[in-house]
Design an enzyme around this catalytic site. Sequence first.
Site, PDB file in Angstrom:
ATOM      1  N   MET A  43       9.780 -28.665   2.728  1.00 48.28           N
ATOM      2  CA  MET A  43      10.696 -29.651   2.969  1.00 48.28           C
ATOM      3  C   MET A  43      11.675 -29.711   1.763  1.00 48.28           C
ATOM      4  O   MET A  43      12.539 -30.400   1.916  1.00 48.28           O
ATOM      5  CB  MET A  43      10.332 -31.112   3.485  1.00 48.28           C
ATOM      6  CG  MET A  43       9.436 -30.873   4.786  1.00 48.28           C
ATOM      7  SD  MET A  43      10.395 -30.112   6.286  1.00 48.28           S
ATOM      8  CE  MET A  43      11.423 -31.388   6.616  1.00 48.28           C
ATOM      9  N   GLU A  44      11.556 -28.823   0.623  1.00 42.95           N
ATOM     10  CA  GLU A  44      12.564 -28.841  -0.311  1.00 42.95           C
ATOM     11  C   GLU A  44      13.958 -28.257   0.487  1.00 42.95           C
ATOM     12  O   GLU A  44      13.927 -27.622   1.369  1.00 42.95           O
ATOM     13  CB  GLU A  44      12.241 -27.919  -1.575  1.00 42.95           C
ATOM     14  CG  GLU A  44      11.379 -28.527  -2.290  1.00 42.95           C
ATOM     15  CD  GLU A  44      11.106 -27.313  -3.786  1.00 42.95           C
ATOM     16  OE1 GLU A  44      11.976 -26.351  -3.497  1.00 42.95           O
ATOM     17  OE2 GLU A  44      10.276 -27.681  -4.432  1.00 42.95           O
ATOM     18  N   ARG A 101      23.111 -51.828   0.455  1.00 38.26           N
ATOM     19  CA  ARG A 101      22.813 -53.135   0.485  1.00 38.26           C
ATOM     20  C   ARG A 101      21.631 -53.370  -0.755  1.00 38.26           C
ATOM     21  O   ARG A 101      21.456 -54.664  -0.878  1.00 38.26           O
ATOM     22  CB  ARG A 101      21.675 -53.319   1.838  1.00 38.26           C
ATOM     23  CG  ARG A 101      22.725 -53.755   2.935  1.00 38.26           C
ATOM     24  CD  ARG A 101      21.947 -53.620   4.433  1.00 38.26           C
ATOM     25  NE  ARG A 101      21.480 -52.273   4.559  1.00 38.26           N
ATOM     26  CZ  ARG A 101      20.807 -52.235   5.824  1.00 38.26           C
ATOM     27  NH1 ARG A 101      20.606 -53.166   6.774  1.00 38.26           N
ATOM     28  NH2 ARG A 101      20.339 -50.940   6.027  1.00 38.26           N
ATOM     29  N   ASP A 175      27.072 -64.401   9.571  1.00 38.06           N
ATOM     30  CA  ASP A 175      26.566 -64.865   8.395  1.00 38.06           C
ATOM     31  C   ASP A 175      27.792 -65.333   7.257  1.00 38.06           C
ATOM     32  O   ASP A 175      28.818 -64.895   7.529  1.00 38.06           O
ATOM     33  CB  ASP A 175      25.617 -64.427   8.026  1.00 38.06           C
ATOM     34  CG  ASP A 175      25.967 -62.774   7.316  1.00 38.06           C
ATOM     35  OD1 ASP A 175      26.966 -62.679   6.885  1.00 38.06           O
ATOM     36  OD2 ASP A 175      24.957 -61.898   7.514  1.00 38.06           O
ATOM     37  N   LYS A 198      23.198 -69.736   8.964  1.00 35.25           N
ATOM     38  CA  LYS A 198      21.758 -69.609   9.187  1.00 35.25           C
ATOM     39  C   LYS A 198      21.154 -70.392   8.149  1.00 35.25           C
ATOM     40  O   LYS A 198      21.331 -70.193   6.897  1.00 35.25           O
ATOM     41  CB  LYS A 198      21.392 -68.070   9.188  1.00 35.25           C
ATOM     42  CG  LYS A 198      21.618 -67.378  10.134  1.00 35.25           C
ATOM     43  CD  LYS A 198      20.746 -66.093  10.231  1.00 35.25           C
ATOM     44  CE  LYS A 198      21.929 -65.373   9.067  1.00 35.25           C
ATOM     45  NZ  LYS A 198      21.416 -63.766   9.205  1.00 35.25           N
ATOM     46  N   SER A 229      18.718 -53.598  12.484  1.00 30.83           N
ATOM     47  CA  SER A 229      17.469 -53.939  13.480  1.00 30.83           C
ATOM     48  C   SER A 229      18.112 -54.587  14.671  1.00 30.83           C
ATOM     49  O   SER A 229      17.576 -54.804  15.580  1.00 30.83           O
ATOM     50  CB  SER A 229      16.476 -54.959  13.080  1.00 30.83           C
ATOM     51  OG  SER A 229      17.100 -56.248  12.821  1.00 30.83           O
TER      52      SER A 229
HETATM   53  C1  R5P Z   1      23.705 -58.037   5.780  1.00 27.18           C
HETATM   54  O1  R5P Z   1      24.328 -58.207   4.562  1.00 27.18           O
HETATM   55  C2  R5P Z   1      24.584 -57.021   6.508  1.00 27.18           C
HETATM   56  O2  R5P Z   1      25.934 -57.272   6.446  1.00 27.18           O
HETATM   57  C3  R5P Z   1      24.151 -57.004   7.900  1.00 27.18           C
HETATM   58  O3  R5P Z   1      24.562 -58.302   8.549  1.00 27.18           O
HETATM   59  C4  R5P Z   1      22.775 -56.867   8.116  1.00 27.18           C
HETATM   60  O4  R5P Z   1      22.414 -55.393   7.290  1.00 27.18           O
HETATM   61  C5  R5P Z   1      22.060 -56.632   9.599  1.00 27.18           C
HETATM   62  O5  R5P Z   1      21.059 -56.297   9.855  1.00 27.18           O
HETATM   63  P1  R5P Z   1      20.196 -56.446  10.987  1.00 27.18           P
HETATM   64  O6  R5P Z   1      20.690 -55.897  12.060  1.00 27.18           O
HETATM   65  O7  R5P Z   1      18.894 -55.792  10.776  1.00 27.18           O
HETATM   66  O8  R5P Z   1      19.998 -57.763  11.114  1.00 27.18           O
END
Ligand code: R5P
Length: 318
Positions: A43-44, A101, A175, A198, A229
């Site tokens: 897998m190199e 991230r 968020d 949140k 996710s």
């Molecule tokens: C976080 O700071 C990013 O902007 C996204 O909100 C986050 O990566 C989304 O992740 P998930 O779909 O796992 O909730």
Amino acid sequence: MRARNNGNIKLVAGNSNRALAEAIGAYLETPLTKAIVRRFADMEVFVEIEENVRGRDVFVLQSTSFPANDHLMELLIIIDALRRASASRITAVMPYFGYARQDRKVGPRTPISAKLVANLIAHAGANRVLTLDLHAGQIQGFFDIPTDNLYASPLMVRDIKERFDLRSLTVVSPDVGGVARARGLAKRIDAPLAIIDKRRERPNESEVMNVIGEVTGQTCILVDDIVDSGGTLVNAAEALIEKGAKDVYAYISHGVLSGGAVARITASKLKELVITDSIQPTEAVRVARNMRVLSVASLIGEAIGRTSSEESVSSLFD
Ligand code: R5P
């Protein structure tokens, strides 16, 4: 009309997103440079550039998406091969920059992997970076080489204007960290902004979703850089519907969509998720009932053409 390729551009693609690479090549009227990017039995990664690139302005097209480490390694080794083949300039074009991230120490004795990856790319021999919707703009400063961060928002704005009655739209940040991004889009379509806050009031209690702003009867558009996710998105859509929103849509630049994300989103209250092809959409995404993909091929192609001709890239977003 001037040619989109000034005659000096070479495009080399890794394996992360061949479809986008082909589409960028079509925009620039430039076939992808013949190259072998394959694995040895253990897998190199092995790379062989099969065309002369001596003195050329080479753009390596590779998102560091799943499997992130393999695709990163391909990118580094392609850059090394090009440097040793005497390319005059090498630009790492990463429509999706993975590891973004991990941009700060989240606790004692943890890494800043985004900085490490930036160092690896520069040390491999890249002279420039071209990327799209970085998780945080400051990550540009992790690179000690020129870095252009493109935005998918003009594509999204065009799509939103074509599809919705702007009078009943509210743009929502899922968020507090994403407020600047959502506000930017809200401004472009002259729509109000709401924010989901949140909060875990006490340890071991589940998070409470407070919606700041008026969403009753509104069509809400969630804006974010990454859907991974799908948890953030699905919870946000539920909170908005609970607060009386009429419908919830989402425009998100990078569809990471790990694990059961596609199934989770398909089963959710979200009317539609619109992503870009910065990461190659899987078959599950292509057939999902509530997902649609906007292509960033012409945006990236145009930015490559302008970079090569030393023209302004930022004016793409005026
Ligand atoms: C976080 O700071 C990013 O902007 C996204 O909100 C986050 O990566 C989304 O992740 P998930 O779909 O796992 O909730």
